[in-house]
Design a protein around this motif. Structure first.
Motif, PDB file in Angstrom:
ATOM      1  N   SER A 104      -3.051  -9.005   1.976  1.00  0.00           N
ATOM      2  CA  SER A 104      -4.396  -8.562   1.668  1.00  0.00           C
ATOM      3  C   SER A 104      -4.990  -9.405   0.549  1.00  0.00           C
ATOM      4  O   SER A 104      -4.265 -10.105  -0.163  1.00  0.00           O
ATOM      5  CB  SER A 104      -4.374  -7.091   1.248  1.00  0.00           C
ATOM      6  OG  SER A 104      -5.654  -6.656   0.868  1.00  0.00           O
TER       7      SER A 104
ATOM      8  N   ILE B  51      -1.053  -0.854  -4.357  1.00  0.00           N
ATOM      9  CA  ILE B  51      -2.330  -0.158  -4.315  1.00  0.00           C
ATOM     10  C   ILE B  51      -2.067   1.236  -3.763  1.00  0.00           C
ATOM     11  O   ILE B  51      -1.542   1.385  -2.652  1.00  0.00           O
ATOM     12  CB  ILE B  51      -3.345  -0.915  -3.442  1.00  0.00           C
ATOM     13  CG1 ILE B  51      -3.609  -2.279  -4.072  1.00  0.00           C
ATOM     14  CG2 ILE B  51      -4.630  -0.115  -3.285  1.00  0.00           C
ATOM     15  CD1 ILE B  51      -4.485  -3.185  -3.284  1.00  0.00           C
TER      16      ILE B  51
ATOM     17  N   SER C 233      -2.858   7.831   4.533  1.00  0.00           N
ATOM     18  CA  SER C 233      -2.308   6.757   5.364  1.00  0.00           C
ATOM     19  C   SER C 233      -1.942   7.357   6.720  1.00  0.00           C
ATOM     20  O   SER C 233      -2.166   8.540   6.971  1.00  0.00           O
ATOM     21  CB  SER C 233      -1.076   6.150   4.699  1.00  0.00           C
ATOM     22  OG  SER C 233      -0.015   7.078   4.706  1.00  0.00           O
TER      23      SER C 233
ATOM     24  N   TYR D  66       0.871  -1.173   0.000  1.00  0.00           N
ATOM     25  CA  TYR D  66       0.000   0.000   0.000  1.00  0.00           C
ATOM     26  C   TYR D  66       0.906   1.221   0.000  1.00  0.00           C
ATOM     27  O   TYR D  66       1.822   1.331   0.810  1.00  0.00           O
ATOM     28  CB  TYR D  66      -0.904   0.006   1.229  1.00  0.00           C
ATOM     29  CG  TYR D  66      -2.059  -0.948   1.102  1.00  0.00           C
ATOM     30  CD1 TYR D  66      -3.246  -0.539   0.525  1.00  0.00           C
ATOM     31  CD2 TYR D  66      -1.958  -2.253   1.555  1.00  0.00           C
ATOM     32  CE1 TYR D  66      -4.312  -1.416   0.402  1.00  0.00           C
ATOM     33  CE2 TYR D  66      -3.014  -3.135   1.439  1.00  0.00           C
ATOM     34  CZ  TYR D  66      -4.184  -2.706   0.858  1.00  0.00           C
ATOM     35  OH  TYR D  66      -5.234  -3.573   0.732  1.00  0.00           O
TER      36      TYR D  66
ATOM     37  N   VAL E 224      -3.129   4.695  -2.141  1.00  0.00           N
ATOM     38  CA  VAL E 224      -4.176   5.206  -1.265  1.00  0.00           C
ATOM     39  C   VAL E 224      -4.003   6.712  -1.119  1.00  0.00           C
ATOM     40  O   VAL E 224      -2.910   7.242  -1.301  1.00  0.00           O
ATOM     41  CB  VAL E 224      -4.149   4.523   0.120  1.00  0.00           C
ATOM     42  CG1 VAL E 224      -4.499   3.061  -0.001  1.00  0.00           C
ATOM     43  CG2 VAL E 224      -2.808   4.691   0.788  1.00  0.00           C
TER      44      VAL E 224
END
Length: 87
Positions: free
Chosen positions: A27, A46, A51, A14, A48
Motif C-alpha cells: 500500500s 494501520i 475487516s 492492516y 482498521v
C-alpha cells in the motif's frame, strides 16, 4: 511515470483489533506505528475498524429485515398484473 511524484508503494500490515485479525499487503498508506510480522520483519501497521473477519456480510452474521411487510406488499401488488403478461 515521472520520478519523484508518486508515493512509496511498500508492504503494510492492516490490523483489525476487534477480530484479532491482520494481513500483510502492499500500500501507499503511511503510519508511525510498526509491528513485527511472522516473517521476522518490521512493517508499518494501520488499525482498521472493520475487516473481512468482523464485517457481518463476510462472517455470515448479516440479517435481512423486512420492515412493514414490504416484500409481501410488492408481491400482492404485482400478483394482480400477472395475468396481463400474455399481451
Amino acid at each position: 511515470m515521472k520520478p519523484g511524484i508518486h508515493p512509496a508503494y511498500r508492504p503494510v500490515v492492516y490490523r483489525d483489533r476487534a477480530a484479532d485479525f491482520a494481513f500483510l499487503t502492499r500500500s501507499t498508506a503511511t503510519s508511525d506505528r510498526t509491528v513485527e510480522w511472522t516473517d521476522g520483519n518490521t512493517y508499518p501497521v494501520i488499525d482498521v475498524q472493520i475487516s473481512s473477519a468482523s464485517h457481518p456480510f463476510w462472517t455470515g452474521r448479516q440479517r435481512l429485515v423486512d420492515t412493514e411487510g414490504r416484500v409481501e406488499k410488492f408481491r400482492a401488488k404485482y400478483a394482480r398484473h400477472g395475468s396481463r403478461q400474455g399481451r
